[in-house]
Design a protein around this motif. Structure first.
Motif, PDB file in Angstrom:
ATOM      1  N   UNK A   1       0.873  -1.165   0.000  1.00 32.76           N
ATOM      2  CA  UNK A   1       0.000   0.000   0.000  1.00 32.76           C
ATOM      3  C   UNK A   1       0.915   1.221   0.000  1.00 32.76           C
ATOM      4  N   UNK A   2       0.888   1.979  -1.102  1.00 25.93           N
ATOM      5  CA  UNK A   2       1.886   3.027  -1.324  1.00 25.93           C
ATOM      6  C   UNK A   2       1.701   4.229  -0.399  1.00 25.93           C
ATOM      7  N   UNK A   3       0.484   4.449   0.052  1.00 22.29           N
ATOM      8  CA  UNK A   3       0.213   5.545   0.987  1.00 22.29           C
ATOM      9  C   UNK A   3      -1.094   5.261   1.695  1.00 22.29           C
ATOM     10  N   UNK A   4      -1.263   5.749   2.916  1.00 20.66           N
ATOM     11  CA  UNK A   4      -2.534   5.547   3.618  1.00 20.66           C
ATOM     12  C   UNK A   4      -3.648   6.337   2.950  1.00 20.66           C
ATOM     13  N   UNK A   5      -4.832   5.773   2.969  1.00 17.59           N
ATOM     14  CA  UNK A   5      -6.011   6.399   2.368  1.00 17.59           C
ATOM     15  C   UNK A   5      -6.887   6.952   3.487  1.00 17.59           C
ATOM     16  N   UNK A   6      -7.077   8.276   3.544  1.00 18.34           N
ATOM     17  CA  UNK A   6      -7.860   8.846   4.651  1.00 18.34           C
ATOM     18  C   UNK A   6      -9.339   8.519   4.582  1.00 18.34           C
ATOM     19  N   UNK A   7      -9.826   8.040   3.442  1.00 14.87           N
ATOM     20  CA  UNK A   7     -11.263   7.821   3.269  1.00 14.87           C
ATOM     21  C   UNK A   7     -11.657   6.348   3.173  1.00 14.87           C
TER      22      UNK A   7
ATOM     23  N   UNK B   1      -8.865  -1.496   7.488  1.00 15.49           N
ATOM     24  CA  UNK B   1      -9.175  -2.925   7.384  1.00 15.49           C
ATOM     25  C   UNK B   1      -9.395  -3.338   5.930  1.00 15.49           C
ATOM     26  N   UNK B   2      -9.966  -2.445   5.135  1.00 15.88           N
ATOM     27  CA  UNK B   2     -10.209  -2.776   3.729  1.00 15.88           C
ATOM     28  C   UNK B   2      -8.907  -2.828   2.941  1.00 15.88           C
ATOM     29  N   UNK B   3      -8.043  -1.835   3.151  1.00 18.51           N
ATOM     30  CA  UNK B   3      -6.771  -1.809   2.425  1.00 18.51           C
ATOM     31  C   UNK B   3      -5.896  -2.990   2.828  1.00 18.51           C
ATOM     32  N   UNK B   4      -5.809  -3.252   4.123  1.00 14.39           N
ATOM     33  CA  UNK B   4      -4.997  -4.383   4.571  1.00 14.39           C
ATOM     34  C   UNK B   4      -5.619  -5.704   4.131  1.00 14.39           C
ATOM     35  N   UNK B   5      -6.953  -5.755   4.086  1.00 17.51           N
ATOM     36  CA  UNK B   5      -7.623  -6.963   3.589  1.00 17.51           C
ATOM     37  C   UNK B   5      -7.274  -7.233   2.142  1.00 17.51           C
TER      38      UNK B   5
ATOM     39  N   UNK C   1       3.355  -8.699   2.244  1.00 16.33           N
ATOM     40  CA  UNK C   1       2.632  -7.432   2.256  1.00 16.33           C
ATOM     41  C   UNK C   1       3.483  -6.346   2.893  1.00 16.33           C
ATOM     42  N   UNK C   2       3.398  -5.129   2.324  1.00 15.73           N
ATOM     43  CA  UNK C   2       4.140  -4.001   2.867  1.00 15.73           C
ATOM     44  C   UNK C   2       3.327  -2.729   2.826  1.00 15.73           C
ATOM     45  N   UNK C   3       3.801  -1.706   3.534  1.00 10.51           N
ATOM     46  CA  UNK C   3       3.202  -0.376   3.495  1.00 10.51           C
ATOM     47  C   UNK C   3       4.310   0.637   3.263  1.00 10.51           C
ATOM     48  N   UNK C   4       3.913   1.806   2.781  1.00 10.64           N
ATOM     49  CA  UNK C   4       4.865   2.891   2.527  1.00 10.64           C
ATOM     50  C   UNK C   4       4.222   4.207   2.927  1.00 10.64           C
ATOM     51  N   UNK C   5       5.034   5.089   3.501  1.00 11.76           N
ATOM     52  CA  UNK C   5       4.585   6.435   3.868  1.00 11.76           C
ATOM     53  C   UNK C   5       3.522   6.435   4.967  1.00 11.76           C
ATOM     54  N   UNK C   6       3.462   5.401   5.779  1.00 11.97           N
ATOM     55  CA  UNK C   6       2.540   5.329   6.909  1.00 11.97           C
ATOM     56  C   UNK C   6       3.214   5.893   8.160  1.00 11.97           C
ATOM     57  N   UNK C   7       2.450   6.586   8.995  1.00 16.77           N
ATOM     58  CA  UNK C   7       2.961   7.091  10.267  1.00 16.77           C
ATOM     59  C   UNK C   7       3.202   5.925  11.228  1.00 16.77           C
ATOM     60  N   UNK C   8       3.899   6.158  12.332  1.00 18.85           N
ATOM     61  CA  UNK C   8       4.058   5.085  13.317  1.00 18.85           C
ATOM     62  C   UNK C   8       2.727   4.511  13.784  1.00 18.85           C
ATOM     63  N   UNK C   9       1.760   5.376  14.049  1.00 17.47           N
ATOM     64  CA  UNK C   9       0.454   4.915  14.545  1.00 17.47           C
ATOM     65  C   UNK C   9      -0.270   4.100  13.469  1.00 17.47           C
ATOM     66  N   UNK C  10      -0.255   4.568  12.243  1.00 13.64           N
ATOM     67  CA  UNK C  10      -0.893   3.835  11.145  1.00 13.64           C
ATOM     68  C   UNK C  10      -0.189   2.496  10.904  1.00 13.64           C
ATOM     69  N   UNK C  11       1.124   2.506  11.042  1.00 14.75           N
ATOM     70  CA  UNK C  11       1.890   1.266  10.840  1.00 14.75           C
ATOM     71  C   UNK C  11       1.550   0.239  11.901  1.00 14.75           C
TER      72      UNK C  11
END
Length: 331
Positions: free
Chosen positions: A137-143, A147-151, A165-175
């Motif tokens: 997931x290249x960036x978190x989606x505010x909308x 659970x949907x993105x990680x699903x 699976x990986x994430x990018x540009x997520x804050x510590x809390x979002x991560x």
């Protein structure tokens, strides 16, 4: 002439375990954000990709929108892979991402299940791969609910279209929350890809600790701060450089006298270490082992070789680190 990989390709590149997984990544990975679009000759791209593999760079980092135009980097990588690297597939890690704008309409960006999985299918089509090793997931989606993105990432892994699976540009809390959700689904978070350099140290304010906590690795992008941490700008802004062009990521107004003074001071430290500034900047990001890998770009074999030479001197004295800290800070 048919390509045969160098038998010495694993002799000098360090490989680091990615979090608590069994996957090990090279200390330096090749990113295809720039230099692999249709504005570059395919033979130059081929020479860089094959030389990287010969030097032990086994990880190639892509995203759906890398180009120009968007998607071109995946197509061009796929061309070289099909012609030269397919026989080495089991030695290679390929990653791609979805989340930034890729096609028109409401599903062509961000993190909906529809957009994420459609993007992965498109990426597999462009590269010609049966699967990617890491899907981000290249960036978190505010909308969109996390659970949907990680699903969607979990589904990609369960379908066999991605291994991790990986994430990018997520804050510590979002991560931390993303890791919790993925762990509950049975697909652990493998890796986070944040920006990190001497001039962009935000990951030190909680993210690296979070990754240690959740057992994920990290791979730093822009470790050279879009070219600032090289010798390219020591004497001003050269014609044809990124700062002289229209890049939104590096503009000439960033090269203030204060920034130039810091760059020159860091360059002097690198010289005393027997390194170029770029080599020291890469070694610094990798110091201490908390960062799994750093993503490098390369427009030529010579530039690639200069960057990869950084792995020959990754250690710093306490005195060097203290001196670097006086000049290495956020813009």
């Amino acid at each position: 002439m048919s390509y045969v990989a160098a038998p010495t390709r694993y002799d000098t590149m360090p490989y680091r375990r990615c979090g608590r997984s069994g996957l090990r990544l090279p200390a330096l990975s090749l990113g295809l954000w720039h230099n692999f679009g249709d504005d570059r000759g395919i033979e130059v791209q081929r020479s860089v990709l094959l030389r990287a593999f010969d030097l032990g760079v086994t990880h190639f980092d892509l995203a759906n929108n890398y180009g120009p135009p968007a998607g071109a980097a995946e197509v061009n990588f796929g061309r070289v892979f099909a012609g030269d690297l397919r026989r080495y597939r089991d030695e290679i890690v390929v990653s791609t991402k979805a989340g930034y704008h890729m096609w028109p309409g409401p599903y062509g960006e961000w993190g909906s299940r529809k957009g994420m999985l459609a993007s992965l299918d498109q990426s597999l089509g462009r590269t010609g791969l049966e699967y990617v090793d890491v899907f981000y997931s290249h960036r978190p989606d505010p909308d969109t609910p996390l659970e949907e993105t990680m699903g969607a990432l979990d589904t990609a892994v369960r379908q066999g279209k991605a291994l991790y699976a990986g994430v990018s540009n997520y804050s510590p809390e979002q991560t931390r929350e993303a890791a919790r959700i993925l762990r509950g689904l049975g697909t652990p978070l493998l890796i986070h890809q944040p920006s990190y350099s001497m001039f962009n140290r935000w990951v030190e304010d909680g993210l690296l600790d979070t990754l240690d906590e959740v057992g994920a690795g990290s791979i730093a992008y822009s470790p050279l701060s879009q070219g600032l941490l090289t010798d390219r700008y020591l004497d001003g802004v050269p014609e044809g450089s990124r700062a002289a062009g229209s890049s939104p990521f590096l503009t000439a107004d960033r090269l203030t006298p204060a920034v130039m003074g810091r760059i020159r001071a860091l360059n002097a430290i690198a010289g005393r270490r027997g390194q170029t500034l770029a080599q020291m900047a890469l070694a610094w990001v990798l110091r201490g082992g908390r960062v799994t890998s750093a993503v490098i770009g390369a427009s030529s074999v010579a530039q690639l070789e200069d960057s990869v030479a950084a792995v020959g001197h990754l250690d710093f004295t306490d005195e060097e680190l203290a001196e670097i800290d006086r000049h290495a800070r956020a813009d």
